[in-house]
Design an enzyme around this catalytic site. Structure first.
Site, PDB file in Angstrom:
ATOM      1  N   GLY A   3      64.575  61.746   6.203  1.00 29.12           N
ATOM      2  CA  GLY A   3      64.762  62.997   6.023  1.00 29.12           C
ATOM      3  C   GLY A   3      64.210  63.735   7.346  1.00 29.12           C
ATOM      4  O   GLY A   3      63.832  64.935   7.055  1.00 29.12           O
ATOM      5  N   SER A   4      64.400  63.077   8.485  1.00 32.21           N
ATOM      6  CA  SER A   4      63.832  63.996   9.543  1.00 32.21           C
ATOM      7  C   SER A   4      64.768  65.222   9.844  1.00 32.21           C
ATOM      8  O   SER A   4      64.397  66.299  10.323  1.00 32.21           O
ATOM      9  CB  SER A   4      63.772  63.302  10.857  1.00 32.21           C
ATOM     10  N   ASN A   5      66.101  65.314   9.429  1.00 34.96           N
ATOM     11  CA  ASN A   5      66.948  66.309   9.506  1.00 34.96           C
ATOM     12  C   ASN A   5      66.440  67.196   8.489  1.00 34.96           C
ATOM     13  O   ASN A   5      66.370  68.536   8.687  1.00 34.96           O
ATOM     14  CB  ASN A   5      68.499  66.165   9.451  1.00 34.96           C
ATOM     15  N   LEU A  42      73.822  59.033   1.159  1.00 37.18           N
ATOM     16  CA  LEU A  42      74.485  57.626   1.280  1.00 37.18           C
ATOM     17  C   LEU A  42      75.695  57.590   0.387  1.00 37.18           C
ATOM     18  O   LEU A  42      76.542  56.858   0.749  1.00 37.18           O
ATOM     19  CB  LEU A  42      73.753  56.801   0.967  1.00 37.18           C
ATOM     20  N   ILE A  72      80.529  62.028  -2.236  1.00 34.16           N
ATOM     21  CA  ILE A  72      80.369  63.076  -2.970  1.00 34.16           C
ATOM     22  C   ILE A  72      81.531  63.088  -4.129  1.00 34.16           C
ATOM     23  O   ILE A  72      82.543  63.248  -3.756  1.00 34.16           O
ATOM     24  CB  ILE A  72      80.443  64.303  -2.191  1.00 34.16           C
ATOM     25  N   ASN A  85      78.438  68.390   6.237  1.00 36.92           N
ATOM     26  CA  ASN A  85      77.476  67.067   6.510  1.00 36.92           C
ATOM     27  C   ASN A  85      77.373  66.763   8.129  1.00 36.92           C
ATOM     28  O   ASN A  85      78.042  67.598   8.882  1.00 36.92           O
ATOM     29  CB  ASN A  85      78.567  65.981   5.943  1.00 36.92           C
ATOM     30  N   HIS A 102      77.076  64.004  10.977  1.00 36.34           N
ATOM     31  CA  HIS A 102      77.262  62.461  11.364  1.00 36.34           C
ATOM     32  C   HIS A 102      76.903  62.229  12.658  1.00 36.34           C
ATOM     33  O   HIS A 102      77.264  62.844  13.485  1.00 36.34           O
ATOM     34  CB  HIS A 102      79.085  62.241  11.014  1.00 36.34           C
ATOM     35  N   ASP A 110      83.829  61.470   5.573  1.00 33.87           N
ATOM     36  CA  ASP A 110      83.713  61.930   7.070  1.00 33.87           C
ATOM     37  C   ASP A 110      85.056  62.597   7.719  1.00 33.87           C
ATOM     38  O   ASP A 110      85.578  62.311   8.542  1.00 33.87           O
ATOM     39  CB  ASP A 110      83.507  60.604   8.247  1.00 33.87           C
ATOM     40  N   GLU A 116      70.477  66.280  16.776  1.00 37.10           N
ATOM     41  CA  GLU A 116      70.619  66.646  15.326  1.00 37.10           C
ATOM     42  C   GLU A 116      69.933  67.989  15.023  1.00 37.10           C
ATOM     43  O   GLU A 116      69.915  68.808  14.648  1.00 37.10           O
ATOM     44  CB  GLU A 116      70.616  65.642  14.422  1.00 37.10           C
TER      45      GLU A 116
HETATM   46  C1  GAR Z   1      71.063  61.134  10.787  1.00 34.99           C
HETATM   47  O1  GAR Z   1      71.599  60.598  11.804  1.00 34.99           O
HETATM   48  C2  GAR Z   1      72.616  61.317  10.152  1.00 34.99           C
HETATM   49  O2  GAR Z   1      73.519  61.963  10.992  1.00 34.99           O
HETATM   50  C3  GAR Z   1      73.038  60.270   9.613  1.00 34.99           C
HETATM   51  O3  GAR Z   1      71.850  59.787   8.918  1.00 34.99           O
HETATM   52  C4  GAR Z   1      70.866  60.097   9.681  1.00 34.99           C
HETATM   53  C5  GAR Z   1      69.707  60.287   8.807  1.00 34.99           C
HETATM   54  O4  GAR Z   1      68.620  60.532   9.540  1.00 34.99           O
HETATM   55  N1  GAR Z   1      74.208  60.379   8.763  1.00 34.99           N
HETATM   56  C6  GAR Z   1      75.147  59.495   8.560  1.00 34.99           C
HETATM   57  O5  GAR Z   1      75.289  58.315   9.187  1.00 34.99           O
HETATM   58  C7  GAR Z   1      76.438  59.936   7.407  1.00 34.99           C
HETATM   59  N2  GAR Z   1      77.289  59.024   7.778  1.00 34.99           N
HETATM   60  P1  GAR Z   1      67.267  61.408   8.781  1.00 34.99           P
HETATM   61  O6  GAR Z   1      66.938  60.870   7.190  1.00 34.99           O
HETATM   62  O7  GAR Z   1      66.216  61.281   9.600  1.00 34.99           O
HETATM   63  O8  GAR Z   1      67.584  62.648   8.819  1.00 34.99           O
END
Ligand code: GAR
Length: 191
Positions: free
Chosen positions: A12-14, A85, A88, A102, A104, A145, A174
């Site tokens: 969940g850093s984003n 994951l 949707i 989303n 990616h 995607d 990101e």
């Molecule tokens: C992120 O890098 C995001 O782009 C990726 O999962 C990571 C989640 O990181 N998403 C995908 O790969 C979607 N296909 P986070 O939990 O630290 O935000």
């Protein structure tokens, strides 16, 4: 005020950056953190920012009502995927048409599709000896995607990179862009 739900399965850093960005916003509020994993790191941030949590059960999410009633009850206008994951379901795409975004960790259409998540993406980029990779922020449709691209940013791939070092560079990109792109898109949608 627009209300967003952040869907996340992992650290969940984003999500944390998005929560911090909109903490004092008069225009956008995070109304719900949605996860499929009771253990997900993102839930800690939900508590930290006092945002309600919705935990999803697979059968109901993918084959049932998609938790539309809960999302509607929370007044959710936009759905933001941040490392989520599961696919949707069509019912969510119908209810929030062109209102699901989303991120990616690669330059779509390359390195996207089923199973392309987090480390798997960076491993594939390294295996192909790419010189450049990046991030894609896009609308979500019924294919993995696939929806319209809103924003891309690039970064170099170094010969010394490991999946971890590449993941760190991608995460920095990101964190820098996702909250701002979300804000811009919500306030004036491009599609
Ligand atoms: C992120 O890098 C995001 O782009 C990726 O999962 C990571 C989640 O990181 N998403 C995908 O790969 C979607 N296909 P986070 O939990 O630290 O935000």
């Amino acid at each position: 005020m627009k209300h967003i739900a952040i869907f996340a399965s992992g650290t969940g850093s984003n999500a944390q950056k998005i929560l911090a960005h909109f903490q004092r916003s008069q225009e956008v509020q995070v109304g719900l953190i949605v996860s499929n994993k009771p253990q997900a790191g993102v839930l800690k941030f939900a508590n930290e920012y006092s945002v309600p949590i919705l935990l999803l059960e697979k059968e109901r999410f993918l084959k049932g009502d998609g938790y539309v009633p809960e999302l509607q009850a929370a007044g959710i206008d936009w759905i933001i995927l941040a490392g989520f994951l599961w696919k949707i379901p069509a019912t969510l795409i119908k209810h929030w048409e062109k209102r699901i975004i989303n991120i990616h960790p690669a330059l779509l259409p390359n390195y996207g599709g089923k199973g392309m998540y987090g480390q798997a993406v960076h491993l594939a980029v390294l295996a192909a000896s790419e010189k450049e990779t990046g991030i894609t922020i896009h609308y979500v449709d019924e294919h993995y995607d696939h929806g319209a691209t809103i924003f891309q940013a690039t970064c170099p791939v170094l010969s010394s990179d490991t999946p971890e070092s590449l993941a760190n560079r991608i995460h920095a990109l990101e964190h820098l862009h996702y909250p701002l792109v979300i804000e811009k898109e919500i306030l004036s949608p491009s599609v």
